[in-house]
Design a protein around this motif. Structure first.
Motif, mmCIF file in Angstrom:
data_model
loop_
_atom_site.group_PDB
_atom_site.id
_atom_site.type_symbol
_atom_site.label_atom_id
_atom_site.label_comp_id
_atom_site.label_asym_id
_atom_site.label_seq_id
_atom_site.Cartn_x
_atom_site.Cartn_y
_atom_site.Cartn_z
ATOM 1 N N MET A 1 0.597 -1.148 0.210
ATOM 2 C CA MET A 1 -0.010 -0.217 -0.324
ATOM 3 C C MET A 1 1.080 0.965 -0.206
ATOM 4 O O MET A 1 0.418 1.938 -1.295
ATOM 5 N N GLN A 2 2.309 1.259 0.681
ATOM 6 C CA GLN A 2 2.013 2.197 1.129
ATOM 7 C C GLN A 2 3.529 2.512 -0.953
ATOM 8 O O GLN A 2 3.952 4.048 -0.941
ATOM 9 N N SER A 3 4.054 1.316 -1.330
ATOM 10 C CA SER A 3 4.640 1.897 -2.829
ATOM 11 C C SER A 3 2.789 2.379 -3.661
ATOM 12 O O SER A 3 3.407 3.670 -4.311
ATOM 13 N N GLN A 4 2.029 2.166 -3.323
ATOM 14 C CA GLN A 4 1.266 2.717 -4.679
ATOM 15 C C GLN A 4 1.275 4.512 -4.139
ATOM 16 O O GLN A 4 0.585 4.925 -4.708
ATOM 17 N N MET A 5 0.837 4.289 -2.502
ATOM 18 C CA MET A 5 0.517 5.994 -1.965
ATOM 19 C C MET A 5 2.161 6.666 -3.228
ATOM 20 O O MET A 5 1.448 7.866 -3.383
ATOM 21 N N SER A 6 3.073 6.229 -2.676
ATOM 22 C CA SER A 6 4.131 6.953 -3.316
ATOM 23 C C SER A 6 4.627 7.309 -5.004
ATOM 24 O O SER A 6 4.311 7.920 -5.161
ATOM 25 N N LYS A 7 3.783 6.292 -4.924
ATOM 26 C CA LYS A 7 2.882 5.974 -6.702
ATOM 27 C C LYS A 7 2.443 7.717 -7.410
ATOM 28 O O LYS A 7 2.625 8.554 -7.687
ATOM 29 N N GLN A 8 1.274 7.565 -6.379
ATOM 30 C CA GLN A 8 0.143 8.560 -5.698
ATOM 31 C C GLN A 8 0.855 9.412 -5.903
ATOM 32 O O GLN A 8 0.267 11.119 -6.724
ATOM 33 N N GLU A 9 1.912 10.264 -4.834
ATOM 34 C CA GLU A 9 1.980 11.370 -4.709
ATOM 35 C C GLU A 9 3.403 12.261 -5.854
ATOM 36 O O GLU A 9 2.866 13.188 -6.287
ATOM 37 N N SER A 10 3.996 11.268 -6.238
ATOM 38 C CA SER A 10 4.515 11.588 -7.359
ATOM 39 C C SER A 10 3.952 12.278 -8.747
ATOM 40 O O SER A 10 4.361 13.401 -8.973
ATOM 41 N N GLU A 11 3.074 11.300 -9.021
ATOM 42 C CA GLU A 11 1.993 11.485 -10.436
ATOM 43 C C GLU A 11 1.680 13.556 -9.584
ATOM 44 O O GLU A 11 1.370 14.110 -10.457
ATOM 45 N N ILE A 12 1.122 13.800 -8.417
ATOM 46 C CA ILE A 12 0.450 14.629 -8.240
ATOM 47 C C ILE A 12 1.402 16.287 -7.809
ATOM 48 O O ILE A 12 1.125 17.070 -8.374
ATOM 49 N N LYS A 13 2.901 15.151 -8.130
ATOM 50 C CA LYS A 13 3.654 16.023 -7.670
ATOM 51 C C LYS A 13 4.388 16.385 -9.027
ATOM 52 O O LYS A 13 4.824 18.639 -9.358
ATOM 53 N N GLN A 14 3.941 15.532 -9.718
ATOM 54 C CA GLN A 14 4.759 15.818 -11.226
ATOM 55 C C GLN A 14 3.725 16.676 -11.841
ATOM 56 O O GLN A 14 3.969 17.790 -13.171
ATOM 57 N N GLN A 15 2.132 16.358 -11.471
ATOM 58 C CA GLN A 15 1.105 17.479 -12.163
ATOM 59 C C GLN A 15 1.102 18.768 -11.733
ATOM 60 O O GLN A 15 1.063 20.085 -12.347
ATOM 61 N N THR A 16 1.371 18.571 -10.834
ATOM 62 C CA THR A 16 1.772 20.031 -9.917
ATOM 63 C C THR A 16 2.323 21.243 -10.322
ATOM 64 O O THR A 16 2.947 22.149 -10.614
ATOM 65 N N MET A 17 3.698 19.832 -10.503
ATOM 66 C CA MET A 17 5.330 21.011 -11.621
ATOM 67 C C MET A 17 4.980 21.202 -12.778
ATOM 68 O O MET A 17 5.211 22.788 -13.304
ATOM 69 N N ALA A 18 4.401 20.695 -13.546
ATOM 70 C CA ALA A 18 3.920 20.921 -14.707
ATOM 71 C C ALA A 18 2.738 22.534 -14.419
ATOM 72 O O ALA A 18 2.950 22.812 -15.738
ATOM 73 N N ASP B 1 2.612 24.774 -12.707
ATOM 74 C CA ASP B 1 3.172 26.070 -12.354
ATOM 75 C C ASP B 1 4.389 26.864 -13.317
ATOM 76 O O ASP B 1 4.659 27.657 -13.422
ATOM 77 N N ASP B 2 4.868 25.612 -14.208
ATOM 78 C CA ASP B 2 6.075 25.799 -15.404
ATOM 79 C C ASP B 2 4.429 26.764 -16.504
ATOM 80 O O ASP B 2 5.290 28.003 -17.464
ATOM 81 N N GLU B 3 3.295 27.209 -16.336
ATOM 82 C CA GLU B 3 2.441 27.644 -17.445
ATOM 83 C C GLU B 3 2.349 28.786 -17.021
ATOM 84 O O GLU B 3 2.162 29.449 -15.969
ATOM 85 N N PRO B 4 2.616 29.906 -17.804
ATOM 86 C CA PRO B 4 2.160 31.228 -17.401
ATOM 87 C C PRO B 4 1.374 31.565 -16.756
ATOM 88 O O PRO B 4 -0.295 31.038 -17.502
ATOM 89 N N ASP B 5 1.024 31.792 -15.702
ATOM 90 C CA ASP B 5 -0.503 32.733 -15.452
ATOM 91 C C ASP B 5 -1.077 33.989 -16.182
ATOM 92 O O ASP B 5 -0.351 34.243 -16.425
ATOM 93 N N GLU B 6 -1.920 34.341 -15.329
ATOM 94 C CA GLU B 6 -2.845 35.871 -15.795
ATOM 95 C C GLU B 6 -1.526 36.767 -15.737
ATOM 96 O O GLU B 6 -1.583 37.890 -16.862
ATOM 97 N N TRP B 7 -1.189 36.953 -14.565
ATOM 98 C CA TRP B 7 -0.186 37.769 -13.900
ATOM 99 C C TRP B 7 0.559 38.195 -15.007
ATOM 100 O O TRP B 7 1.061 38.607 -15.792
ATOM 101 N N ASP B 8 1.822 36.543 -15.093
ATOM 102 C CA ASP B 8 3.031 36.471 -16.344
ATOM 103 C C ASP B 8 2.194 36.816 -17.686
ATOM 104 O O ASP B 8 3.406 38.123 -18.394
ATOM 105 N N LYS B 9 0.980 37.175 -18.594
ATOM 106 C CA LYS B 9 0.637 37.149 -19.635
ATOM 107 C C LYS B 9 1.203 38.635 -19.356
ATOM 108 O O LYS B 9 1.251 39.430 -20.683
#
Length: 80
Positions: free
Chosen positions: A1-18, A20-28
């Motif tokens: 179960m713990q390895s599954q949580m780590s995978k889910q956490e990793s996926e969430i982190k990657q999605q969040t990081m991706a 954050d790289d997109e320009p928001d309204e202020w940047d635009k």
């Protein structure tokens, strides 16, 4: 179960990081002025020195860029 949580956490982190790289309204908005570099330098100066008076050169460069790109019209006040 713990390895599954780590995978889910990793996926969430990657999605969040991706996201954050997109320009928001202020940047635009900043990029559309043509003065994004000058704005970044001015902001970095203030972040380092915590005093706008110590960032006079950066502010002057930003002000010149702002005028050169015709951005004064963007901030004109209008009578209602």
């Amino acid at each position: 179960m713990q390895s599954q949580m780590s995978k889910q956490e990793s996926e969430i982190k990657q999605q969040t990081m991706a996201h954050d790289d997109e320009p928001d309204e202020w940047d635009k908005r900043i990029f559309s002025t043509g003065c994004a570099d000058e704005n970044a330098k001015m902001t970095d100066c203030y972040y380092e020195k915590k005093d706008w008076r110590a960032c006079k050169d950066e502010m002057d460069r930003f002000r010149r860029c702002w005028k050169e790109h015709g951005n004064a019209k963007r901030t004109d006040t209008k009578d209602a």
